[in-house]
Design an enzyme around this catalytic site. Structure first.
Site, mmCIF file in Angstrom:
data_model
loop_
_atom_site.group_PDB
_atom_site.id
_atom_site.type_symbol
_atom_site.label_atom_id
_atom_site.label_comp_id
_atom_site.label_asym_id
_atom_site.label_seq_id
_atom_site.Cartn_x
_atom_site.Cartn_y
_atom_site.Cartn_z
ATOM 1 N N GLN A 76 29.160 41.830 12.571
ATOM 2 C CA GLN A 76 29.457 42.856 13.586
ATOM 3 C C GLN A 76 28.666 44.142 13.377
ATOM 4 O OE1 GLN A 76 31.138 42.331 16.288
ATOM 5 N NE2 GLN A 76 32.098 40.385 15.772
ATOM 6 N N HIS A 123 37.169 37.766 8.673
ATOM 7 C CA HIS A 123 37.117 36.701 9.687
ATOM 8 C C HIS A 123 37.327 35.383 8.933
ATOM 9 C CE1 HIS A 123 35.189 34.001 12.620
ATOM 10 N NE2 HIS A 123 35.249 34.966 13.510
ATOM 11 N N ASP A 151 29.418 40.289 4.970
ATOM 12 C CA ASP A 151 29.452 39.658 6.290
ATOM 13 C C ASP A 151 29.087 40.753 7.302
ATOM 14 O OD1 ASP A 151 30.165 38.851 8.817
ATOM 15 O OD2 ASP A 151 32.113 38.025 8.249
ATOM 16 N N CYS A 160 40.256 35.096 15.014
ATOM 17 C CA CYS A 160 39.916 34.435 13.739
ATOM 18 C C CYS A 160 40.249 35.326 12.545
ATOM 19 C CB CYS A 160 38.444 34.029 13.692
ATOM 20 S SG CYS A 160 38.010 32.805 14.907
HETATM 21 N N1 PLP Z 1 32.280 37.272 10.687
HETATM 22 C C1 PLP Z 1 32.637 38.137 11.630
HETATM 23 C C2 PLP Z 1 33.050 39.526 11.250
HETATM 24 C C3 PLP Z 1 32.637 37.766 12.982
HETATM 25 O O1 PLP Z 1 33.006 38.624 13.910
HETATM 26 C C4 PLP Z 1 32.243 36.453 13.309
HETATM 27 C C5 PLP Z 1 32.272 35.991 14.708
HETATM 28 O O2 PLP Z 1 33.018 36.470 15.525
HETATM 29 C C6 PLP Z 1 31.842 35.586 12.280
HETATM 30 C C7 PLP Z 1 31.886 36.029 10.981
HETATM 31 C C8 PLP Z 1 31.411 34.191 12.563
HETATM 32 O O3 PLP Z 1 30.212 34.190 13.284
HETATM 33 P P1 PLP Z 1 29.616 32.822 13.845
HETATM 34 O O4 PLP Z 1 30.719 32.167 14.615
HETATM 35 O O5 PLP Z 1 28.480 33.279 14.708
HETATM 36 O O6 PLP Z 1 29.179 32.014 12.681
#
Ligand code: PLP
Length: 405
Positions: free
Chosen positions: A201, A121, A198, A363
């Site tokens: 998900q 992401h 990360d 993203c």
């Molecule tokens: N990482 C992953 C895999 C995500 O799916 C997301 C959000 O969709 C994020 C990071 C970013 O999360 P946040 O916008 O809640 O900071």
């Protein structure tokens, strides 16, 4: 588990959109909130609201107790050794930025390598780009194979002693791939690199145990696991946190301040300058209690059943190509490309039928480029979804095929 009855816990689900009962299939972007979480936040503002850590009056002590209890709840949820390894942030994005600024700024130099993957992401990519630029380190990426998995042979080749940090997503938000984080973090450790997972998900969808994974850092967002927006978590292994300087300066993170300098508190306070999102942390703890009462393993099983049902149903639609792993377990989402329409047209069509989907690059622009698609349409599931909703999704997608072809 009576998944249909559980829907009663989510007030928002009982509404019509465009004359149809709402079918919410966008939980990977943000999940819905059960009544108990909404009530916990309301109760806090009605009874206990005050600033934390600062005063000795009753309300402040109650707010502080609830805030620190929330930290213990998070620590238990992800099996941290101590609650002092739990830093409250605004979400996954802020957690990545914290490490990219504070850890990378203190530890990286030209010649060092940050190793990440081609399926991150943007939140787990752009902050490392910033860190590489400011420290002179190099950013490298593990390629993604056609089946949506990471190229493990390339990983072994890329994992040289120059690698100081491995950052990778646990479950891809675009493909649903579940990466072998435990094995990959162990390999990173073997060359002396630290690891960042990360888990935006995966947390709340499958059991996440930081000690079993063996990572140094792990991040997730409250709003994706039934908690409010504005609150998230950075887990850091204490030995690593202790050697990490702060990033934000301000109240609460200091021990002593003179006009010219200051000394810092121990983690986690060192990384939580200013007034935190107290209500958010209380809402997060309530969400975790709720998920734990159901059982994250049950939620995982439900997600697997919904996803395999979706793969089967959507796989029958002519001109629809599913991205990501065709076999084996995957996260509770299905991402697909339709020959007959742009993802935004599909999302609009679904919306006219009361179905909330997401379309676009999610993203993950480099990943979309890798799969040579402008974007994809994503249906993502959580504990309140049912196979019947997926049947309706399949019908609506088939009607889109007829309409746009
Ligand atoms: N990482 C992953 C895999 C995500 O799916 C997301 C959000 O969709 C994020 C990071 C970013 O999360 P946040 O916008 O809640 O900071």
């Amino acid at each position: 588990m009576d998944w249909h009855r559980l829907r009663e816990d989510f007030p928002i689900l009982h509404q019509e959109v465009n004359g149809h009962p709402l079918i919410y299939l966008d939980s990977a972007a943000s999940s819905q909130k059960p009544r108990c979480v909404i009530d916990a936040i309301t109760r806090y503002y009605e009874r206990d609201n005050a600033n934390v850590h600062r005063a000795l009056h009753a309300l402040s002590m109650r707010a502080t107790d609830a805030f620190e209890a929330a930290r213990r709840t998070v620590a238990r949820f992800i099996s941290a050794v101590t609650e002092n390894e739990i830093i409250f942030t605004r979400g996954t994005t802020e957690s990545v930025n914290l490490v990219a600024y504070a850890w990378c700024g203190a530890h990286l130099k030209p010649g060092d390598v940050i190793l990440t993957t081609g399926m991150e992401h943007h939140s787990d990519l752009v902050p490392w780009q910033f860190a590489a630029r400011s420290t002179g380190a190099t950013l490298k990426h593990i390629p993604v194979l056609d089946d949506g998995s990471l190229d493990q042979e390339a990983f072994e080749r890329l994992l040289t002693p120059q690698v100081k940090l491995l950052a990778l997503v646990h479950i891809s938000n675009s493909l649903g791939t579940i990466n072998p984080v435990r094995e990959m973090c162990a390999k990173a450790r073997a060359v002396g690199a630290i690891s960042f997972v990360d888990a935006a998900q995966s947390t709340g969808h499958i059991p996440v145990n930081v000690q079993e994974i063996g990572c140094d850092f792990l991040a997730f967002s409250g709003h994706k696991i039934c908690a409010p927006t504005g609150i998230g978590v950075l887990y850091g292994r204490m030995a690593v946190l202790e050697k990490m300087p702060p990033w934000h300066g301000g109240g609460e993170m200091i021990l002593n301040v003179t006009l010219d300098s200051c000394t810092y508190k121990a983690p986690p306070a060192r990384f939580e300058a200013g007034t935190p999102d107290i209500a958010g942390a209380i809402g997060l703890a309530s969400a975790i209690d709720y998920l734990e009462a159901i059982g994250v393993s049950h939620i995982e099983q439900h997600g697997l059943e919904l996803t395999s049902h979706a793969l089967e149903k959507l796989g029958c639609i002519e001109g629809l190509r599913i991205l990501g792993p065709a076999t084996g377990p995957r996260g509770s989402l299905v991402s697909f490309h339709c020959d007959f329409a742009h993802p935004h047209d599909i999302v609009e069509w679904a919306n006219t039928h009361g179905i909330a989907l997401r379309g676009g690059h999610h993203c993950t622009q480099p990943l979309m480029k890798r799969f040579k698609v402008p974007g994809s349409t994503r249906a993502s599931f959580y504990l309140y979804n049912t196979p019947q909703e997926i049947d309706q999704l399949a019908e609506v997608l088939d009607s889109a095929r007829k309409f746009f072809s």
